[in-house]
Design a protein around this motif. Sequence first.
Motif, PDB file in Angstrom:
ATOM      1  N   ASP A  73       0.850  -1.173   0.000  1.00  0.00           N
ATOM      2  CA  ASP A  73       0.000   0.000   0.000  1.00  0.00           C
ATOM      3  C   ASP A  73       0.894   1.233   0.000  1.00  0.00           C
ATOM      4  OD1 ASP A  73      -2.320  -1.393  -0.070  1.00  0.00           O
ATOM      5  OD2 ASP A  73      -3.077  -0.715   1.864  1.00  0.00           O
ATOM      6  N   HIS A 106       0.895   3.688   2.049  1.00  0.00           N
ATOM      7  CA  HIS A 106       1.041   4.330   3.368  1.00  0.00           C
ATOM      8  C   HIS A 106       1.606   3.301   4.340  1.00  0.00           C
ATOM      9  CE1 HIS A 106      -3.058   3.410   1.977  1.00  0.00           C
ATOM     10  NE2 HIS A 106      -3.000   2.533   2.955  1.00  0.00           N
ATOM     11  N   HIS A 161       1.604  -0.241   8.582  1.00  0.00           N
ATOM     12  CA  HIS A 161       0.571   0.212   7.654  1.00  0.00           C
ATOM     13  C   HIS A 161      -0.325   1.208   8.390  1.00  0.00           C
ATOM     14  CE1 HIS A 161      -3.598  -0.297   6.011  1.00  0.00           C
ATOM     15  NE2 HIS A 161      -2.964  -0.136   4.873  1.00  0.00           N
ATOM     16  N   ARG A 172      -6.639   3.474   8.296  1.00  0.00           N
ATOM     17  CA  ARG A 172      -7.442   4.699   8.282  1.00  0.00           C
ATOM     18  C   ARG A 172      -8.866   4.395   8.703  1.00  0.00           C
ATOM     19  NH1 ARG A 172      -4.916   6.701   2.614  1.00  0.00           N
ATOM     20  NH2 ARG A 172      -5.552   4.617   2.035  1.00  0.00           N
TER      21      ARG A 172
HETATM   22 MN   LIG Z   1      -4.055   0.547   3.100  1.00  0.00          MN
END
Ligand SMILES: [Mn+2]
Length: 473
Positions: free
Chosen positions: A157, A159, A292, A295
Motif C-alpha cells: 500500500d 502508506h 501500515h 485509516r
Molecule cells: Mn491501506
Amino acid sequence: FLLVTMAQCEYPLIPGQAGLSVSAYLYGYSSLLEDDKYIFIKKYIYIYFSVRSCKNKLYPDDLPRTSVVIVFHNEAWSTLLRTVRSVIDRSPKSLLEEIVLVDDASERDFLKRPLEQYVRRMEVPVRVVRMEQRSGLIRARLKGASLSTGQVITFLDAHCECTVGWLEPLLARIKLDRKTVVCPIIDVISDDTFEYMAGSDMTYGGFNWKLNFRWYPVPQREMDRRKGDRTLPVRTPTMAGGLFSIDRDYFQEIGTYDAGMDIWGGENLEISFRIWQCGGTLEIVTCSHVGHVFRKATPYTFPGGTGQIINKNNRRLAEVWMDEFKNFFYIISPGVTKVDYGDITSRSSLRQKLQCKPFSWYLENVYPDSQIPRHYYSLGEIRNVETNQCLDNMARKENEKVGIFNCHGMGGNQVFSYTANKEIRTDDLCLDVSKLNGPVMMLKCHHLKGNQLWEYDTMVRSVCTSVCCVCRS
Ligand SMILES: [Mn+2]
C-alpha cells in the motif's frame, strides 16, 4: 523463557528496536525479603519473550530480486514518501530491482511532476506510471506488475513503513517454494499520531459470512504444526490484501487478479481462495514486519457506490470459488443476489484449467475453524411457529443478547446455522448460555462445545443449562 529483574531490563522492549523483535508480557510480582531492620520490597518483573530469534536467522545470498509495486490515489506526500524511503533504506540493494509507483488518476498536483522529479534522485530506479482514468486497485496493480521486471513482485500500500530485515524472510520463502505467497506481519501506524505499534503474530486472516476479511486468533493446530516456534511462518486462510510478495511467473500461472472486479474489495479473498484451492500456499512470515496506516475511513470514491461494487466483486468470488457454500453469503446478505456480477466464464475456465480443488476441501484442510461450517444440519431462520417470531441477532455485536423479532423471511439478521458441531451460529458468533435461565448471548465461537452446545429435539435447548432457546409454549 527469560526471567529478568527490572534492573537487568535496560535494553529496550520496543519491538524492532536494537534488532530485537520481542513480545513482552509483563506480570508484576512482588516478594518480601527481610534484612534486619528493613523490609525490602523487591519487585520482579517477569518478562516472557516470545523468543523471536528472528535476528539470528540466516538467509541464502542468492535470493530472487523483487520489484515493489505501489498503487496510490490522492495519497499524502509524507505517507507515500515514507513508504518509498523505507523500502529503499531497509532493503538490501542487491534484492531490490526497482519501485513502480502506479498513480490511479490522482488529482493532487504535487503527485504529478513534483513527484517524478523527486524520485528521480533516488538510489534505486523509481518509475511513476499513470493510469489514464480511475481504474481501481486491481487494474492499477495489474498494470504495475506488467511493467515491472523483478522475479518477485511485492505489492505494498502507499502508506506503509518497511522495517529493517523485512524483505529477506519473504524472499527466502519464495525461493524455497515458488508457489508460496507471503505476507509480512502488518504493524499498526496510527492515523492520528503516525506512531508505530507492533502488530500481533498471533492472528491470521479469515472471513465471515458477509465475506468481510477479519483477523482471528491463530488456532492451536497451527501453533502445534510449528511446534510452538513463532519464528516459523503461519499458514493463513486469507490475506488482508495490501501487502504481499509473489513469484512473477506464479502470479501469471494462477491468473493474477480477476480483472472483472472493480476498484477494490473482495480481491484479497479471491486471490487467497485461488492460491489455496489451486495448489499454492499462503503464509504470514512472522519475521517480516511492515507498518501500515490504518485509516478510519476510505479516502476512495467508488463510482456507483461502495456497496454495489463490493457486492459485485464478492458475487464474482462466491460464484467462481465457493461452490454451494456461497449460500452463506447470499442468505445473510439479502438483496445481494440482485447485483449483476458480469461474465465469469474466463475465471471459471481458469479454475477448470488449473484443476483447483473444491471449496469444501479448503474448509476441511486449510480453514477447519472457519466461520462457515464445513458440515451443518441447517441454515435459515429459527421460528416460533405459534407466535411467528424469529431469533434475530438485531445487528448486535459480540457479547450482547440475541433478540426476537417478527419473522421477515429476508435472511439477514435472522439467519442461523445449526452446525454439525451442534453450535447455533449467526455469522462468526455463536449462541452461548452461561447462566441457568439465560440470557442467551452471542459470543465468539470457541469450538469447545460447553456453553455453546445445543441439542435439537422438538425444541432447541442448551445442553449445559437446559435453557430453551425457542419454546413452543
Ligand atoms: Mn491501506
